[in-house]
Design an enzyme around this catalytic site. Structure first.
Site, short mmCIF file in Angstrom:
data_model
loop_
_atom_site.label_atom_id
_atom_site.label_comp_id
_atom_site.label_asym_id
_atom_site.label_seq_id
_atom_site.Cartn_x
_atom_site.Cartn_y
_atom_site.Cartn_z
N LEU A 115 0.82 -1.21 0.00
CA LEU A 115 0.00 0.00 0.00
C LEU A 115 0.86 1.26 0.00
CD1 LEU A 115 -2.71 1.52 0.30
CD2 LEU A 115 -2.55 1.12 2.77
N SER B 84 0.59 7.84 5.15
CA SER B 84 -0.67 8.10 5.86
C SER B 84 -1.78 8.51 4.90
CB SER B 84 -0.45 9.18 6.92
OG SER B 84 0.46 8.75 7.90
N ILE C 68 7.72 -2.31 2.35
CA ILE C 68 6.77 -3.42 2.31
C ILE C 68 7.31 -4.60 3.12
CG2 ILE C 68 5.44 -4.97 0.84
CD1 ILE C 68 4.79 -1.89 0.66
N ARG D 271 19.64 -6.77 41.01
CA ARG D 271 20.65 -5.71 41.02
C ARG D 271 20.73 -5.06 42.41
NH1 ARG D 271 25.39 -3.51 39.67
NH2 ARG D 271 25.27 -1.31 39.02
N GLY E 64 19.33 0.90 34.06
CA GLY E 64 20.43 1.87 34.19
C GLY E 64 21.39 1.77 33.02
N GLU F 275 0.92 0.48 10.18
CA GLU F 275 -0.53 0.21 10.21
C GLU F 275 -1.29 1.40 10.80
OE1 GLU F 275 -2.08 -3.60 10.84
OE2 GLU F 275 -0.24 -4.65 10.28
#
Length: 384
Positions: free
Chosen positions: A124, A131, A156, A269, A340, A364
């Site tokens: 498309l 858009s 695509i 951690r 971190g 999409e």
């Protein structure tokens, strides 16, 4: 709608085990090589992942929308690149044919897509139109019993692997809007098709995109989806409604994976003589992530059930895509922050996921397009 809970549980358990035992251990290899090992692709075929949403009559599993999003939650707990390969067959690659195709078109393509024999792609987007899909410039000119397609499609997904494309092209040059657009089923080996070089992307290595170029590509008139001109944009929008729900579910699943990783790291951690999970500011990031994931999961399940009840879920699908993709980005950012300095290093999955999930807010339909869809639907409903 869940048709058979016991059967669904078996499927979900199989997917969960496959993701944990096969896909997660290969994440770094795929990121390093930009390729999914053929052995894993074969296992995807055996599990039926290429045909999750394709009806059983055509060789698929025929999952309802609710069942599909539950499967997507599990599939997404690993690198999004894995899902991308078979996800297009269940979504934008096959749904145009399934929703609006003739019975002959369905029989010709859906069984091969469901088995994973061929991979489908949805063509498309263009260099000048993403858009603004209704303004596309690729043309399909009638020539006897054929159409001649000319134009370029961009970004695509799965184009390098695709065996068939759903191609949106303008069949009526006198109509500049969406009504002049038609959808075609085009085989990869049709003369006149060429591919650009594979794109180098920010993330999702192993999931490939490239340009698809049509130069006097001659296709039979019978290739037009549904056999009617001018229906292509409507077909695309129907396909995207479903695709947006699927992507929303993927956003939920990958966010859950990132949060699990961040929680585990925070509990292991040590700083100032205790696990960083004991610090309230770390807890706030964990809690915010959990709450947002829960909200997105609830939204997606509700919209999926509405779709299974044959409701128009255009607004709900856009709400899900907007919220879930933005949520996923926030969770990715918090995951890096909780890790971190380690979160900035490629030794940890947090760094890779941070790049991978950025795409969810773009394809999409960008977040901004979702906002427009939601608002315009609200205004239309208020006007009666």
């Amino acid at each position: 709608m869940i048709r058979d809970q016991e059967t669904l549980n078996i499927l979900l358990d199989s997917i969960r085990r496959f993701v944990r035992e096969q896909l997660v251990p290969h994440e770094q290899l795929v990121a390093d090589t930009d390729e999914i090992p053929p052995t894993l692709v074969a296992q995807m075929r055996e599990l039926g992942l290429f045909g999750l949403s394709i009806p059983e009559a055509y060789g698929g599993l025929g999952l309802t929308m609710e069942e599909e999003v539950l499967a997507a939650f599990e599939i997404a707990r690993t690198s999004p690149a894995f899902r991308s390969l078979f996800g297009t067959n269940n979504g934008i690659g096959s749904q145009g044919i399934l929703i609006d195709g003739t019975e002959e078109q369905k029989n010709a393509w859906l069984p091969r897509m469901a088995s994973g024999e061929i991979v489908g792609a949805f063509a498309l987007t263009e260099p000048g139109h993403g858009s603004d899909a209704g303004a596309l410039e690729t043309t399909a000119v009638r020539d006897g019993d054929h159409y001649i397609i000319n134009g370029t499609k961009r970004y695509i997904t799965n184009a390098p692997e695709a065996g068939v494309f759903t191609v949106m092209a303008r069949t009526d040059s006198s109509r500049k809007g969406p009504s002049g657009v038609s959808a075609f089923i085009v085989e990869r080996d049709t003369p006149g098709i060429s591919l650009g070089k594979t794109d180098k992307k920010m993330g999702q290595r192993g999931a490939h995109t490239c340009d698809v170029i049509f130069e006097n590509c001659r296709v039979p008139a019978a290739s037009i989806i549904g056999g009617k001109e001018g229906q292509g944009f409507k077909t695309a929008m129907k396909v995207l409604d479903k695709g947006r729900l699927h992507i929303s579910a993927i956003c939920v699943g990958v966010a859950e994976r990132m949060l699990d990783d961040a929680l585990r790291y925070a509990m292991e951690r040590q700083q100032f003589g205790q696990p960083i999970a004991e610090f309230q500011l770390i807890q706030a990031m964990l809690a915010d992530s959990k709450a947002e994931i829960y909200a997105a999961r609830s939204m997606v399940l509700d919209a999926a059930r509405r779709r299974d009840n044959h409701e128009d879920i255009s607004t709900e699908a856009s709400c899900c895509k907007l919220f879930a993709s933005e949520m996923c980005g926030r969770v990715a950012d918090r995951s890096v922050q909780i890790h971190g300095g380690a979160g900035y290093m490629s030794d940890y999955a947090a760094e890779r996921f941070y790049r991978d999930v950025r795409l969810f807010r773009i394809y999409e339909g960008t977040s901004q397009i979702q906002q427009l869809v939601i608002a315009r639907n609200m205004i239309k409903a208020a006007e009666g």
